[in-house]
Design an enzyme around this catalytic site. Structure first.
Site, PDB file in Angstrom:
ATOM      1  N   LYS A 155      24.892  15.852  21.057  1.00 38.08           N
ATOM      2  CA  LYS A 155      23.634  16.015  21.344  1.00 38.08           C
ATOM      3  C   LYS A 155      23.068  17.405  21.120  1.00 38.08           C
ATOM      4  CE  LYS A 155      22.865  16.978  26.050  1.00 38.08           C
ATOM      5  NZ  LYS A 155      22.296  18.118  26.146  1.00 38.08           N
ATOM      6  N   ASN A 156      23.822  18.341  21.486  1.00 39.74           N
ATOM      7  CA  ASN A 156      23.367  19.824  21.528  1.00 39.74           C
ATOM      8  C   ASN A 156      23.058  20.481  20.071  1.00 39.74           C
ATOM      9  OD1 ASN A 156      23.181  20.043  24.286  1.00 39.74           O
ATOM     10  ND2 ASN A 156      24.841  20.924  24.640  1.00 39.74           N
TER      11      ASN A 156
ATOM     12  N   CYS B 185      15.863  23.563  36.742  1.00 39.49           N
ATOM     13  CA  CYS B 185      16.752  22.274  36.411  1.00 39.49           C
ATOM     14  C   CYS B 185      17.747  22.294  37.455  1.00 39.49           C
ATOM     15  CB  CYS B 185      17.197  22.281  34.927  1.00 39.49           C
ATOM     16  SG  CYS B 185      18.550  23.013  34.946  1.00 39.49           S
TER      17      CYS B 185
ATOM     18  N   ARG C 152      16.478  28.169  34.932  1.00 38.97           N
ATOM     19  CA  ARG C 152      16.832  28.166  33.466  1.00 38.97           C
ATOM     20  C   ARG C 152      15.922  29.082  32.979  1.00 38.97           C
ATOM     21  NH1 ARG C 152      20.308  23.071  31.681  1.00 38.97           N
ATOM     22  NH2 ARG C 152      21.180  23.948  29.675  1.00 38.97           N
TER      23      ARG C 152
ATOM     24  N   ASP D  49      29.969  23.148  30.117  1.00 35.47           N
ATOM     25  CA  ASP D  49      29.636  21.702  30.094  1.00 35.47           C
ATOM     26  C   ASP D  49      30.848  21.093  30.411  1.00 35.47           C
ATOM     27  OD1 ASP D  49      27.131  22.289  29.716  1.00 35.47           O
ATOM     28  OD2 ASP D  49      27.174  21.543  27.762  1.00 35.47           O
TER      29      ASP D  49
ATOM     30  N   ARG E  59      21.534  10.814  29.320  1.00 39.06           N
ATOM     31  CA  ARG E  59      21.161  11.839  28.704  1.00 39.06           C
ATOM     32  C   ARG E  59      22.346  12.351  27.904  1.00 39.06           C
ATOM     33  NH1 ARG E  59      20.475  16.641  31.777  1.00 39.06           N
ATOM     34  NH2 ARG E  59      20.092  17.370  29.650  1.00 39.06           N
TER      35      ARG E  59
HETATM   36  C1  UD1 Z   1      23.038  25.231  25.873  1.00 35.66           C
HETATM   37  C2  UD1 Z   1      23.350  23.935  26.078  1.00 35.66           C
HETATM   38  C3  UD1 Z   1      24.032  23.615  27.456  1.00 35.66           C
HETATM   39  C4  UD1 Z   1      25.076  24.276  27.666  1.00 35.66           C
HETATM   40  C5  UD1 Z   1      24.702  25.906  27.611  1.00 35.66           C
HETATM   41  C6  UD1 Z   1      25.819  26.894  27.703  1.00 35.66           C
HETATM   42  C7  UD1 Z   1      21.916  22.654  24.669  1.00 35.66           C
HETATM   43  C8  UD1 Z   1      20.674  21.962  24.317  1.00 35.66           C
HETATM   44  N1  UD1 Z   1      22.062  22.987  25.832  1.00 35.66           N
HETATM   45  O1  UD1 Z   1      21.886  25.431  27.104  1.00 35.66           O
HETATM   46  O2  UD1 Z   1      24.417  22.044  27.438  1.00 35.66           O
HETATM   47  O3  UD1 Z   1      25.567  24.405  29.177  1.00 35.66           O
HETATM   48  O4  UD1 Z   1      23.834  26.166  26.502  1.00 35.66           O
HETATM   49  O5  UD1 Z   1      26.742  26.491  26.852  1.00 35.66           O
HETATM   50  O6  UD1 Z   1      22.515  23.312  23.778  1.00 35.66           O
HETATM   51  N2  UD1 Z   1      19.519  32.673  30.002  1.00 35.66           N
HETATM   52  C9  UD1 Z   1      18.923  33.820  30.258  1.00 35.66           C
HETATM   53  N3  UD1 Z   1      17.311  33.938  29.849  1.00 35.66           N
HETATM   54  C10 UD1 Z   1      17.096  33.107  28.605  1.00 35.66           C
HETATM   55  C11 UD1 Z   1      18.179  31.997  28.236  1.00 35.66           C
HETATM   56  C12 UD1 Z   1      19.413  31.936  28.896  1.00 35.66           C
HETATM   57  O7  UD1 Z   1      19.013  34.274  31.375  1.00 35.66           O
HETATM   58  O8  UD1 Z   1      16.096  33.037  28.093  1.00 35.66           O
HETATM   59  C13 UD1 Z   1      20.921  32.466  30.821  1.00 35.66           C
HETATM   60  C14 UD1 Z   1      20.948  31.284  31.326  1.00 35.66           C
HETATM   61  O9  UD1 Z   1      20.676  31.343  32.532  1.00 35.66           O
HETATM   62  C15 UD1 Z   1      22.506  31.026  31.474  1.00 35.66           C
HETATM   63  C16 UD1 Z   1      23.044  31.834  30.190  1.00 35.66           C
HETATM   64  O10 UD1 Z   1      21.894  32.556  29.508  1.00 35.66           O
HETATM   65  O11 UD1 Z   1      23.147  31.796  32.524  1.00 35.66           O
HETATM   66  C17 UD1 Z   1      23.231  30.882  28.949  1.00 35.66           C
HETATM   67  O12 UD1 Z   1      22.524  30.131  28.989  1.00 35.66           O
HETATM   68  P1  UD1 Z   1      21.976  29.355  27.072  1.00 35.66           P
HETATM   69  O13 UD1 Z   1      23.157  29.585  26.607  1.00 35.66           O
HETATM   70  O14 UD1 Z   1      20.685  29.808  26.973  1.00 35.66           O
HETATM   71  O15 UD1 Z   1      21.846  27.766  27.745  1.00 35.66           O
HETATM   72  P2  UD1 Z   1      21.049  26.587  26.991  1.00 35.66           P
HETATM   73  O16 UD1 Z   1      20.703  26.990  25.503  1.00 35.66           O
HETATM   74  O17 UD1 Z   1      19.803  26.436  27.831  1.00 35.66           O
END
Ligand code: UD1
Length: 417
Positions: free
Chosen positions: A22-23, A116, A121, A306, A398
């Site tokens: 999915k990701n 979320c 997030r 995850d 999902r």
């Molecule tokens: C992706 C995955 C999700 C997985 C996560 C971490 C997808 C669709 N989803 O989510 O399943 O759990 O990676 O492996 O690929 N953060 C910030 N600011 C930002 C972005 C992120 O502070 O602008 C923080 C988040 O709160 C979190 C950390 O960075 O603590 C990592 O998040 P991130 O790697 O961005 O997760 P996603 O891409 O949302």
């Protein structure tokens, strides 16, 4: 409202296949906006998040055909640059479209994805990266408007590796003028898959899988055919399911290196693991599992956040105490209160959960709190005596396609009612 009824406590046997990631599918579908021609993506599972991404592509004016697990996108007809609130809400990761839309159209209008179930997030790193490439960003009335007459290459230094922000930056940088260097980039396998896809389209991206990604921007009007990688979190779910219920199962169609932190933990607990090419055989005999060393979630190649909930389910009946430290998302122990209903002994304090292994779990009515938390309930139910009833399946749907059929194939007594 449908529920899953699982009559647990039975040993599992046979073979089970892992579907596409999915990701990986989601950022690749977003990147297909840059193709300006037809691209064909294979191994796309029929998940509700994938349905939501397809709706977004169609809303933007793209032609999308789905045949089995193959999605064909014609983005040459794209004629809009906005994603309305209703579509943003259907899939929280729809912010992944931001970089592709602004790079292609010079403007993107998205509603704020909001919080979320895993806690806030934020998308500040996505926005900062696009700003450093020259985008002007305004946030009004819950909308993000991202504009640029012309994006340019930039140096991006992430304070922490973010999967989504790395993907948005790679996609936007690939078709603009100049070189972009992404430091402290996320290293997840899905980032490598996105690099492969972009390069098939004609981009020049290198370094995925390392902390430094270099994108030599260039104009390309490519089309491509790509097969997405197997879903390592689905693979982890099946492996932990066997650990929890016991049995002898071959998990097929996976990349063993992508789940090595999970198989290491399961071996430490007393499972037997054999790797054969793209398959892993896992055997859990009658002996009681033992608690593994502390499980600390970190960005890849560390233990994936995850997979934390499902591994927790496998530790519930292991002898001894297992410590979980959740470093990525602050609200990722919501499954714990549901697991307690099944007889689990788990205490949480902030980002730490402590599991004291109990002799047995028992069936209970439980509700999925989020996607992987829901998967953890399925795993626990397989090891619990009696019939558990799991509700709130929209979360599980999902990320797992054909879950009941797949589990039935290894002897699980499971029914969607
Ligand atoms: C992706 C995955 C999700 C997985 C996560 C971490 C997808 C669709 N989803 O989510 O399943 O759990 O990676 O492996 O690929 N953060 C910030 N600011 C930002 C972005 C992120 O502070 O602008 C923080 C988040 O709160 C979190 C950390 O960075 O603590 C990592 O998040 P991130 O790697 O961005 O997760 P996603 O891409 O949302």
């Amino acid at each position: 409202m449908s529920t899953l009824r699982i009559n647990g406590g039975k040993r599992l046997a046979g073979e089970i296949e892992v579907h596409g990631a999915k990701n990986s599918v989601l950022p690749i579908l977003a990147a297909s906006l840059l193709a300006n021609g037809e691209t064909v993506i294979h191994n796309c599972p029929g998940l509700s998040d994938v349905d939501a991404a397809v709706k977004i592509l169609r809303h933007l004016g793209c032609g999308v055909k789905r045949e089995g697990t193959t999605i064909t996108i014609d983005s040459s007809t794209m004629d809009r640059c906005d994603i309305p609130d209703a579509l943003m809400r259907e899939m929280r990761s729809s912010v992944i479209f931001l970089g592709a839309i602004v790079a292609r159209c010079g403007e993107a209008v998205l509603s704020m994805p909001g919080g979320c179930e895993l806690g806030p997030r934020p998308i500040d790193m996505h926005l900062a990266a696009l700003k450093s490439m020259g985008a002007e960003i305004t946030e009004t009335g819950g909308n993000i408007i991202c504009r640029s007459k012309k994006l340019h290459g930039a140096r991006i230094d992430f304070l922490t590796p973010s999967v989504g922000a790395t993907e948005n930056s790679m996609v936007a940088a690939s078709c603009i003028e100049g070189t972009t260097v992404i430091n402290n980039a996320a290293r997840e396998p899905e980032i490598c898959d996105l690099q492969d896809y972009l390069n098939k389209l004609g981009a020049n991206v290198s370094g995925a899988g390392t902390p430094v990604i270099v994108v030599e921007g260039r104009s390309f009007k490519g089309s491509a055919e790509h097969t997405v990688i197997p879903d390592r979190i689905v693979a982890a779910t099946y492996l932990t399911a066997v650990a929890c219920a016991g049995g002898d199962v071959v998990v097929k169609d996976l990349i063993p290196a992508h789940v090595s932190t999970i198989t290491q933990a399961l071996e430490e607990m007393g499972c037997h693991i054999e790797t054969h090419g793209g398959s892993i055989r896992i055997v859990k005999n009658e002996n009681r599992l033992v608690a593994p060393r502390p499980v600390i979630t970190r960005p890849y190649p560390g233990f994936p956040t995850d997979a934390q909930p499902m591994l927790m389910s496998a530790t519930l009946t292991a002898a001894g105490t297992t410590v979980f430290v959740e470093n990525i998302f602050e609200n990722r122990f919501r499954h714990v209160s549901e697991l307690r209903r099944m007889g689990a002994d788990v205490k949480t304090e902030g980002r730490v959960a402590i599991v004291s292994g109990v002799e047995k779990l028992h069936a209970a009515p439980v509700a999925a709190t989020d996607l992987r938390g829901g998967a953890a309930l399925v795993v626990a139910a397989l090891g619990a005596e009696g019939t558990s009833v799991i509700s709130e399946l929209k979360h599980i749907d999902r990320g797992y396609y054909g879950l009941e059929n797949a589990l039935r194939g290894i002897g699980v007594d499971i029914e969607r009612v």
